[in-house]
Enzyme design. Structure first.
Site, PDB file in Angstrom:
ATOM      1  N   ASP A  77       0.807  -1.299  -0.092  1.00 63.40           N
ATOM      2  CA  ASP A  77      -0.098   0.141   0.167  1.00 63.40           C
ATOM      3  C   ASP A  77       1.032   1.367  -0.063  1.00 63.40           C
ATOM      4  O   ASP A  77       1.949   0.953   0.210  1.00 63.40           O
ATOM      5  CB  ASP A  77      -0.921   0.155   1.095  1.00 63.40           C
ATOM      6  CG  ASP A  77      -1.960   1.157   1.457  1.00 63.40           C
ATOM      7  OD1 ASP A  77      -2.388   1.598   0.263  1.00 63.40           O
ATOM      8  OD2 ASP A  77      -1.755   2.006   2.529  1.00 63.40           O
ATOM      9  N   SER A  78       0.404   2.494  -0.321  1.00 64.63           N
ATOM     10  CA  SER A  78       1.024   3.540  -0.131  1.00 64.63           C
ATOM     11  C   SER A  78       1.567   3.995   1.098  1.00 64.63           C
ATOM     12  O   SER A  78       2.501   4.709   1.267  1.00 64.63           O
ATOM     13  CB  SER A  78       0.031   4.832  -0.660  1.00 64.63           C
ATOM     14  OG  SER A  78      -0.862   4.825   0.269  1.00 64.63           O
ATOM     15  N   TYR A 102      -0.329   8.581  -2.090  1.00 66.22           N
ATOM     16  CA  TYR A 102      -0.328   8.264  -3.663  1.00 66.22           C
ATOM     17  C   TYR A 102      -1.348   9.138  -4.550  1.00 66.22           C
ATOM     18  O   TYR A 102      -1.304   9.131  -5.517  1.00 66.22           O
ATOM     19  CB  TYR A 102      -0.701   6.790  -3.956  1.00 66.22           C
ATOM     20  CG  TYR A 102       0.669   5.812  -3.931  1.00 66.22           C
ATOM     21  CD1 TYR A 102       1.779   6.441  -3.383  1.00 66.22           C
ATOM     22  CD2 TYR A 102       0.526   4.643  -4.103  1.00 66.22           C
ATOM     23  CE1 TYR A 102       2.913   5.520  -3.082  1.00 66.22           C
ATOM     24  CE2 TYR A 102       1.684   3.650  -4.215  1.00 66.22           C
ATOM     25  CZ  TYR A 102       2.764   4.027  -3.635  1.00 66.22           C
ATOM     26  OH  TYR A 102       3.835   3.424  -3.391  1.00 66.22           O
ATOM     27  N   GLY A 103      -2.485   9.529  -3.694  1.00 67.35           N
ATOM     28  CA  GLY A 103      -3.600  10.222  -3.938  1.00 67.35           C
ATOM     29  C   GLY A 103      -3.455  11.497  -5.235  1.00 67.35           C
ATOM     30  O   GLY A 103      -4.219  11.489  -5.917  1.00 67.35           O
ATOM     31  N   CYS A 134      -4.410  -1.292  -2.182  1.00 69.63           N
ATOM     32  CA  CYS A 134      -4.694   0.178  -2.237  1.00 69.63           C
ATOM     33  C   CYS A 134      -5.454   0.553  -3.496  1.00 69.63           C
ATOM     34  O   CYS A 134      -4.981   0.180  -4.716  1.00 69.63           O
ATOM     35  CB  CYS A 134      -3.278   0.640  -2.426  1.00 69.63           C
ATOM     36  SG  CYS A 134      -3.134   2.632  -2.945  1.00 69.63           S
ATOM     37  N   ASN A 135      -6.476   1.202  -3.401  1.00 66.36           N
ATOM     38  CA  ASN A 135      -7.280   1.470  -4.634  1.00 66.36           C
ATOM     39  C   ASN A 135      -6.899   2.331  -5.873  1.00 66.36           C
ATOM     40  O   ASN A 135      -6.804   2.178  -7.057  1.00 66.36           O
ATOM     41  CB  ASN A 135      -8.616   2.056  -4.198  1.00 66.36           C
ATOM     42  CG  ASN A 135      -9.652   1.373  -3.296  1.00 66.36           C
ATOM     43  OD1 ASN A 135     -10.384   0.544  -3.821  1.00 66.36           O
ATOM     44  ND2 ASN A 135      -9.298   1.128  -1.788  1.00 66.36           N
ATOM     45  N   THR A 136      -6.008   3.246  -5.094  1.00 68.49           N
ATOM     46  CA  THR A 136      -5.306   4.395  -5.908  1.00 68.49           C
ATOM     47  C   THR A 136      -4.080   3.549  -6.924  1.00 68.49           C
ATOM     48  O   THR A 136      -3.974   3.888  -8.029  1.00 68.49           O
ATOM     49  CB  THR A 136      -4.638   5.374  -5.149  1.00 68.49           C
ATOM     50  OG1 THR A 136      -5.517   6.021  -4.237  1.00 68.49           O
ATOM     51  CG2 THR A 136      -4.135   6.840  -5.903  1.00 68.49           C
ATOM     52  N   CYS A 182     -10.688   3.926  -0.124  1.00 67.90           N
ATOM     53  CA  CYS A 182      -9.695   3.811   0.145  1.00 67.90           C
ATOM     54  C   CYS A 182      -9.127   3.038   1.356  1.00 67.90           C
ATOM     55  O   CYS A 182      -9.985   3.092   2.232  1.00 67.90           O
ATOM     56  CB  CYS A 182      -9.017   5.400   0.414  1.00 67.90           C
ATOM     57  SG  CYS A 182      -7.496   5.629   1.125  1.00 67.90           S
ATOM     58  N   THR A 183      -8.091   2.221   1.341  1.00 66.57           N
ATOM     59  CA  THR A 183      -7.952   1.410   2.505  1.00 66.57           C
ATOM     60  C   THR A 183      -7.540   1.810   3.893  1.00 66.57           C
ATOM     61  O   THR A 183      -7.416   1.352   4.926  1.00 66.57           O
ATOM     62  CB  THR A 183      -6.733   0.266   1.941  1.00 66.57           C
ATOM     63  OG1 THR A 183      -5.735   1.114   1.698  1.00 66.57           O
ATOM     64  CG2 THR A 183      -7.395  -0.460   0.703  1.00 66.57           C
ATOM     65  N   HIS A 184      -7.070   3.293   3.804  1.00 69.51           N
ATOM     66  CA  HIS A 184      -7.031   4.098   5.101  1.00 69.51           C
ATOM     67  C   HIS A 184      -8.398   4.306   5.779  1.00 69.51           C
ATOM     68  O   HIS A 184      -8.265   4.362   6.980  1.00 69.51           O
ATOM     69  CB  HIS A 184      -6.189   5.313   4.858  1.00 69.51           C
ATOM     70  CG  HIS A 184      -4.820   5.190   4.325  1.00 69.51           C
ATOM     71  ND1 HIS A 184      -4.316   4.625   3.336  1.00 69.51           N
ATOM     72  CD2 HIS A 184      -3.728   5.578   5.113  1.00 69.51           C
ATOM     73  CE1 HIS A 184      -3.030   4.789   3.231  1.00 69.51           C
ATOM     74  NE2 HIS A 184      -2.615   5.221   4.206  1.00 69.51           N
ATOM     75  N   GLU A 194      -1.815   8.221   8.257  1.00 67.80           N
ATOM     76  CA  GLU A 194      -0.399   7.935   8.446  1.00 67.80           C
ATOM     77  C   GLU A 194       0.182   8.607   9.578  1.00 67.80           C
ATOM     78  O   GLU A 194       1.170   7.829  10.052  1.00 67.80           O
ATOM     79  CB  GLU A 194       0.179   8.538   7.037  1.00 67.80           C
ATOM     80  CG  GLU A 194       0.055   7.892   5.769  1.00 67.80           C
ATOM     81  CD  GLU A 194       0.813   6.576   5.661  1.00 67.80           C
ATOM     82  OE1 GLU A 194       1.828   6.456   5.958  1.00 67.80           O
ATOM     83  OE2 GLU A 194      -0.053   5.689   5.104  1.00 67.80           O
TER      84      GLU A 194
HETATM   85  N1  DGL Z   1      -4.691   3.225   0.621  1.00 64.18           N
HETATM   86  C1  DGL Z   1      -4.804   4.175  -0.578  1.00 64.18           C
HETATM   87  C2  DGL Z   1      -5.971   3.733  -1.292  1.00 64.18           C
HETATM   88  O1  DGL Z   1      -6.555   2.679  -1.115  1.00 64.18           O
HETATM   89  C3  DGL Z   1      -4.456   5.569  -0.194  1.00 64.18           C
HETATM   90  C4  DGL Z   1      -3.958   6.254  -1.241  1.00 64.18           C
HETATM   91  C5  DGL Z   1      -3.006   7.469  -0.836  1.00 64.18           C
HETATM   92  O2  DGL Z   1      -1.993   7.166  -0.556  1.00 64.18           O
HETATM   93  O3  DGL Z   1      -3.386   8.468  -1.099  1.00 64.18           O
HETATM   94  O4  DGL Z   1      -6.355   4.528  -2.310  1.00 64.18           O
END
Ligand code: DGL
Length: 260
Positions: A15-16, A47-48, A78-80, A188-190, A156
């Site tokens: 993940d990011s 990453y977004g 991570c979706n992004t 988003c997984t966060h 984070e």
């Molecule tokens: N966990 C990432 C997701 O699912 C977060 C993306 C990010 O870092 O902006 O999209």
């Protein structure tokens, strides 16, 4: 090539940053005998707001690290990153790679009033993959999207309950409440780490949906199909890696504890 990899090799999860731990929890519940190596790219989060090519480069670096650790399969938690890089990763590597996307399909099926909300990063919402998802599964419902700029940064830092985090959540949930959404996708997984606050803001009658459990089932299915399931009967091991700081490691411990 896959058949040459030992079935007791770990599954790599990336993940990011720390968000994918919300997915890892589902993976370890679904597949308790598998070993996992998790990589949080916290030095490069979020990453977004990055370009697809920047995210692709990071994903290759992380995938190489996880493969060096002996990974038999990869989960892009991570979706992004999935939206930006899953295609290029699958072109580059032959091992099974599981990605994830916002749960628009299940949300559309679950909604009673036909209005669904999607909370996600700017990168996810602006991606071609998300446009295709709406095209396929969003036609029968009204979809209200909301980019949650700044929220990943709070999580984070382990700031789940600060006034700033709560203010951002209020701000981002408000348009979805105003539109009357009865189902909201945590895209988003966060975000599962602030699920409790989101539920409090939108009220008990709104259903929140994330894709962690679905990804875990998909991983199991793929490992079964490829005859790569670990046949061990004892619990698997977990290794946590990060490009971030010692503080990131503490946040990872904090969040991993919250998933119990
Ligand atoms: N966990 C990432 C997701 O699912 C977060 C993306 C990010 O870092 O902006 O999209």
């Amino acid at each position: 090539m896959c058949s040459a990899i030992a079935v007791n090799a770990p599954v790599g999860v990336m993940d990011s940053g720390v968000g994918g731990l919300s997915v890892l929890k589902h993976l370890t519940r679904q597949l308790p005998h598998e070993h996992f190596v998790y990589f949080a790219d916290s030095a490069h989060a979020p990453y977004g707001n990055k370009s697809a090519s920047q995210i692709q480069q990071r994903c290759v670096t992380i995938a190489d690290t996880l493969i060096d650790q002996g990974a038999k399969a990869l989960v892009v938690a991570c979706n992004t990153a999935t939206a930006a890089a899953i295609g290029s990763l699958r072109q580059r590597y032959t091992l099974p790679i599981i990605g994830m996307e916002p749960a628009v399909k299940p949300a559309a099926a679950a909604s009673n009033n036909g209005i669904i909300g999607v909370l996600a990063t700017t990168g996810t919402l602006q991606s071609a993959q998300f446009a295709a998802l709406l095209e396929h599964y969003g036609q029968s419902v009204q979809v209200v999207t909301q980019a949650c700029v700044g929220l990943v940064e709070c999580i984070e830092q382990g700031q789940l309950n600060t006034p700033h985090t709560l203010a951002l959540l209020q701000q981002y949930c408000q348009p979805l409440i105003a539109a009357g959404a009865d189902t909201i996708v945590l895209g988003c997984t966060h975000y599962p780490f602030v699920r409790k606050h989101i539920q409090q803001i939108v009220g008990p009658n709104v259903t929140l949906i994330d894709t962690g459990a679905a990804v875990a089932k998909r991983l199991q299915q793929v490992l079964e199909q490829q005859q790569m399931l670990n046949a061990a009967t004892e619990a698997g091991d977990y290794v946590f890696l990060t490009s971030g700081t010692e503080e990131t490691q503490l946040v990872m411990q904090q969040l991993w504890g919250l998933t119990d």
